[in-house]
Design a protein around this motif. Structure first.
Motif, PDB file in Angstrom:
ATOM      1  N   ASN A   1       0.649  -1.279  -0.001  1.00 36.61           N
ATOM      2  CA  ASN A   1      -0.106   0.000  -0.175  1.00 36.61           C
ATOM      3  C   ASN A   1       0.690   1.363   0.094  1.00 36.61           C
ATOM      4  O   ASN A   1       0.484   2.308   0.632  1.00 36.61           O
ATOM      5  CB  ASN A   1      -0.945  -0.039   1.196  1.00 36.61           C
ATOM      6  N   LYS A   2       2.143   1.047  -0.846  1.00 33.06           N
ATOM      7  CA  LYS A   2       2.742   2.462  -0.949  1.00 33.06           C
ATOM      8  C   LYS A   2       2.594   3.170  -2.263  1.00 33.06           C
ATOM      9  O   LYS A   2       3.009   4.268  -2.346  1.00 33.06           O
ATOM     10  CB  LYS A   2       4.212   2.100  -0.578  1.00 33.06           C
ATOM     11  N   ILE A   3       2.021   2.439  -3.291  1.00 31.02           N
ATOM     12  CA  ILE A   3       1.831   3.029  -4.343  1.00 31.02           C
ATOM     13  C   ILE A   3       0.763   2.311  -4.989  1.00 31.02           C
ATOM     14  O   ILE A   3       0.063   1.296  -4.414  1.00 31.02           O
ATOM     15  CB  ILE A   3       2.975   2.900  -5.399  1.00 31.02           C
ATOM     16  N   GLU A   4       0.035   2.811  -5.994  1.00 28.07           N
ATOM     17  CA  GLU A   4      -1.069   2.437  -6.799  1.00 28.07           C
ATOM     18  C   GLU A   4      -0.953   2.368  -8.060  1.00 28.07           C
ATOM     19  O   GLU A   4      -0.163   3.340  -8.711  1.00 28.07           O
ATOM     20  CB  GLU A   4      -2.213   3.128  -6.336  1.00 28.07           C
ATOM     21  N   LYS A   5      -1.710   1.723  -8.818  1.00 33.57           N
ATOM     22  CA  LYS A   5      -1.664   1.488 -10.264  1.00 33.57           C
ATOM     23  C   LYS A   5      -2.638   2.584 -10.845  1.00 33.57           C
ATOM     24  O   LYS A   5      -3.770   2.368 -10.567  1.00 33.57           O
ATOM     25  CB  LYS A   5      -1.691   0.305 -10.944  1.00 33.57           C
ATOM     26  N   VAL A   6      -2.455   3.420 -11.707  1.00 33.58           N
ATOM     27  CA  VAL A   6      -3.502   4.399 -12.477  1.00 33.58           C
ATOM     28  C   VAL A   6      -3.435   4.572 -13.846  1.00 33.58           C
ATOM     29  O   VAL A   6      -2.349   4.201 -14.513  1.00 33.58           O
ATOM     30  CB  VAL A   6      -3.273   5.778 -11.702  1.00 33.58           C
ATOM     31  N   MET A   7      -4.506   4.887 -14.577  1.00 39.56           N
ATOM     32  CA  MET A   7      -4.362   4.786 -15.761  1.00 39.56           C
ATOM     33  C   MET A   7      -4.191   6.328 -16.245  1.00 39.56           C
ATOM     34  O   MET A   7      -4.756   7.330 -15.723  1.00 39.56           O
ATOM     35  CB  MET A   7      -5.977   4.325 -16.490  1.00 39.56           C
ATOM     36  N   CYS A   8      -3.104   6.482 -16.915  1.00 43.10           N
ATOM     37  CA  CYS A   8      -2.628   7.760 -17.658  1.00 43.10           C
ATOM     38  C   CYS A   8      -2.986   7.919 -19.147  1.00 43.10           C
ATOM     39  O   CYS A   8      -1.989   7.618 -19.945  1.00 43.10           O
ATOM     40  CB  CYS A   8      -1.394   8.018 -17.128  1.00 43.10           C
ATOM     41  N   GLY A   9      -4.138   8.178 -19.504  1.00 41.68           N
ATOM     42  CA  GLY A   9      -4.473   8.307 -20.939  1.00 41.68           C
ATOM     43  C   GLY A   9      -4.511   7.026 -21.445  1.00 41.68           C
ATOM     44  O   GLY A   9      -5.879   6.258 -20.982  1.00 41.68           O
TER      45      GLY A   9
ATOM     46  N   TYR B   1       2.359   4.806 -12.393  1.00 34.12           N
ATOM     47  CA  TYR B   1       2.282   4.531 -10.781  1.00 34.12           C
ATOM     48  C   TYR B   1       2.037   5.889 -10.070  1.00 34.12           C
ATOM     49  O   TYR B   1       2.954   6.610 -10.341  1.00 34.12           O
ATOM     50  CB  TYR B   1       3.341   3.635 -10.482  1.00 34.12           C
ATOM     51  N   ARG B   2       1.536   5.923  -9.075  1.00 35.30           N
ATOM     52  CA  ARG B   2       1.557   7.143  -8.163  1.00 35.30           C
ATOM     53  C   ARG B   2       1.635   6.636  -6.649  1.00 35.30           C
ATOM     54  O   ARG B   2       1.083   5.331  -6.271  1.00 35.30           O
ATOM     55  CB  ARG B   2       0.448   8.007  -8.131  1.00 35.30           C
ATOM     56  N   SER B   3       2.369   7.491  -5.656  1.00 40.58           N
ATOM     57  CA  SER B   3       2.803   7.079  -4.523  1.00 40.58           C
ATOM     58  C   SER B   3       1.421   7.403  -3.487  1.00 40.58           C
ATOM     59  O   SER B   3       0.555   8.158  -3.946  1.00 40.58           O
ATOM     60  CB  SER B   3       3.675   7.660  -3.891  1.00 40.58           C
ATOM     61  N   LEU B   4       1.301   6.530  -2.348  1.00 40.73           N
ATOM     62  CA  LEU B   4       0.249   6.742  -1.617  1.00 40.73           C
ATOM     63  C   LEU B   4       0.594   7.440  -0.095  1.00 40.73           C
ATOM     64  O   LEU B   4       1.433   7.026   0.037  1.00 40.73           O
ATOM     65  CB  LEU B   4      -0.697   5.465  -1.278  1.00 40.73           C
ATOM     66  N   LYS B   5      -0.531   8.414   0.334  1.00 44.75           N
ATOM     67  CA  LYS B   5       0.106   9.131   1.357  1.00 44.75           C
ATOM     68  C   LYS B   5      -0.180   8.100   2.665  1.00 44.75           C
ATOM     69  O   LYS B   5      -1.420   7.551   2.556  1.00 44.75           O
ATOM     70  CB  LYS B   5      -0.708  10.338   1.482  1.00 44.75           C
ATOM     71  N   GLN B   6       0.629   7.948   3.356  1.00 40.47           N
ATOM     72  CA  GLN B   6       0.442   7.131   4.725  1.00 40.47           C
ATOM     73  C   GLN B   6      -0.507   7.820   5.703  1.00 40.47           C
ATOM     74  O   GLN B   6      -0.318   9.078   5.587  1.00 40.47           O
ATOM     75  CB  GLN B   6       1.815   6.941   5.272  1.00 40.47           C
ATOM     76  N   THR B   7      -1.286   7.082   6.146  1.00 40.30           N
ATOM     77  CA  THR B   7      -2.026   7.676   7.155  1.00 40.30           C
ATOM     78  C   THR B   7      -1.353   8.207   8.623  1.00 40.30           C
ATOM     79  O   THR B   7      -0.286   7.683   8.738  1.00 40.30           O
ATOM     80  CB  THR B   7      -3.257   6.570   7.492  1.00 40.30           C
ATOM     81  N   ILE B   8      -2.060   8.915   9.397  1.00 34.46           N
ATOM     82  CA  ILE B   8      -1.338   9.734  10.578  1.00 34.46           C
ATOM     83  C   ILE B   8      -1.197   8.807  11.596  1.00 34.46           C
ATOM     84  O   ILE B   8      -0.847   9.167  12.619  1.00 34.46           O
ATOM     85  CB  ILE B   8      -1.857  11.119  10.481  1.00 34.46           C
ATOM     86  N   ILE B   9      -1.947   7.586  11.501  1.00 39.12           N
ATOM     87  CA  ILE B   9      -1.969   6.604  12.645  1.00 39.12           C
ATOM     88  C   ILE B   9      -1.008   5.565  12.267  1.00 39.12           C
ATOM     89  O   ILE B   9      -0.930   5.176  11.066  1.00 39.12           O
ATOM     90  CB  ILE B   9      -3.472   6.155  13.121  1.00 39.12           C
TER      91      ILE B   9
END
Length: 348
Positions: free
Chosen positions: A284-292, A297-305
């Motif tokens: 859960n550090k990155i996710e796959k996204v459609m770019c056109g 791939y873009r990184s995911l922000k970690q939760t504050i907990i």
């Protein structure tokens, strides 16, 4: 009735050269190709005259000179062509050495266990050891390690690179899992992806308009200057890219960036890079996204907990795990008064 004259040695040698020359390009294109009798008989510009006896003499000549080897497939017995270089090696071997080397040669990039060689050749231990030593000294074979069978003594042709299945690929060094290499590669990947996934901003508290009422212009300027100084001391914060952003890094771009970094002394293939990306996705550090029309791939922000805090009061509030918490303000891109998650949580 006239007797059919047998071909001379010179004619057999000439046919041998013609047949070998005709077969070699086919074998180079497909190293696993097996020739059968009908393949040889159907070859053009080779005057075999549909004479089986002549063909047998030519094949025997090729076998004697180690230019072909006998194999068996679904069609029965056949032959594979050897290169001139390999044939020269075989001609320099004794009968016992040839038996051992042929098995190692046939095993390819997977290598072969010494016990399997002994079982197939039925050689005495002393003879087997002598063959292995001689082949190693000549540079024909070498010992290899297999991550699947670390306790076995394996051998492979010296000119071949062990398969990824045998060595574990780039993730293993000397048969041991290389944690340092893997973690470094994951860190670099995540860093490159993070740089394209967020934009850095500095946020400071805005001066309420009520505080500006009744102040002289120089006082307003001084107040705003002090606010700018405080804002300069604020740590850099990262906010997500717009929803229409399509410049996230792709697999090919990430592969090229890792290669250009020159951090590692080996080149990772796209398939190996994909394995690392799958690990980051699983964590859960990155996710796959459609770019056109392509995947990025873009990184995911970690939760504050943290994991140890999950299940507490903060984890139940949507704000505690909101990835755009820093953007949340009235009249902003998102705000508490129009937050659908907050309304759902309150049951409104």
């Amino acid at each position: 009735m006239a007797m059919v004259q047998s071909p001379t040695d010179a004619q057999i040698s000439s046919l041998r050269d013609q047949l070998y020359t005709a077969c070699l390009p086919i074998q180079e294109e497909d190293p696993r190709y097996v020739f059968h009798q009908h393949d040889f008989m159907d070859m053009e510009n080779i005057p075999l005259n549909n004479d089986i006896q002549t063909l047998l003499l030519v094949i025997q000549k090729l076998l004697d000179e180690k230019l072909i080897k006998v194999v068996h497939d679904s069609e029965g017995m056949g032959w594979r062509i050897r290169s001139q270089e390999d044939a020269k090696k075989y001609r320099a071997l004794t009968t016992e050495q040839e038996l051992v080397y042929a098995l190692i040669d046939e095993s390819g990039q997977e290598g072969i266990w010494s016990k399997t060689i002994k079982s197939c050749t039925n050689l005495h231990d002393a003879v087997f050891a002598s063959c292995i030593k001689s082949l190693t000294v000549k540079g024909y074979i070498c010992e290899m390690k297999s991550v699947e069978h670390p306790a076995r003594k394996m051998y492979i042709k010296a000119s071949l690179r062990p398969s990824d299945r045998a060595t574990g690929g780039p993730w293993f060094t000397d048969g041991e899992l290389d944690d340092v290499f893997i973690n470094t590669a994951l860190m670099l990947l995540q860093r490159h992806i993070h740089a394209r996934s967020w934009q850095s901003v500095k946020r400071g508290a805005k001066v309420p308009r009520k505080k500006l009422k009744g102040l002289r212009p120089e006082e307003i300027k001084a107040l705003r200057d002090s606010q700018l100084e405080l804002q300069a001391d604020q740590p850099v914060q990262f906010i997500p890219m717009p929803a229409t952003y399509e410049k996230y890094l792709t697999l090919d771009e990430l592969t090229l960036k890792i290669e250009e970094s020159s951090v590692f002394n080996q080149t990772l293939t796209p398939s190996e890079m994909q394995q690392l990306l799958d690990v980051l996705i699983f964590d859960n550090k990155i996710e796959k996204v459609m770019c056109g029309t392509r995947w990025g791939y873009r990184s995911l922000k970690q939760t504050i907990i943290g994991e140890d805090q999950r299940g507490g009061v903060l984890s139940e509030v949507p704000c505690g795990r909101c990835p755009v918490f820093e953007l949340c303000e009235e009249n902003g891109p998102v705000g508490p008064s129009e937050c659908v998650y907050f309304n759902d949580w309150l049951g409104l």
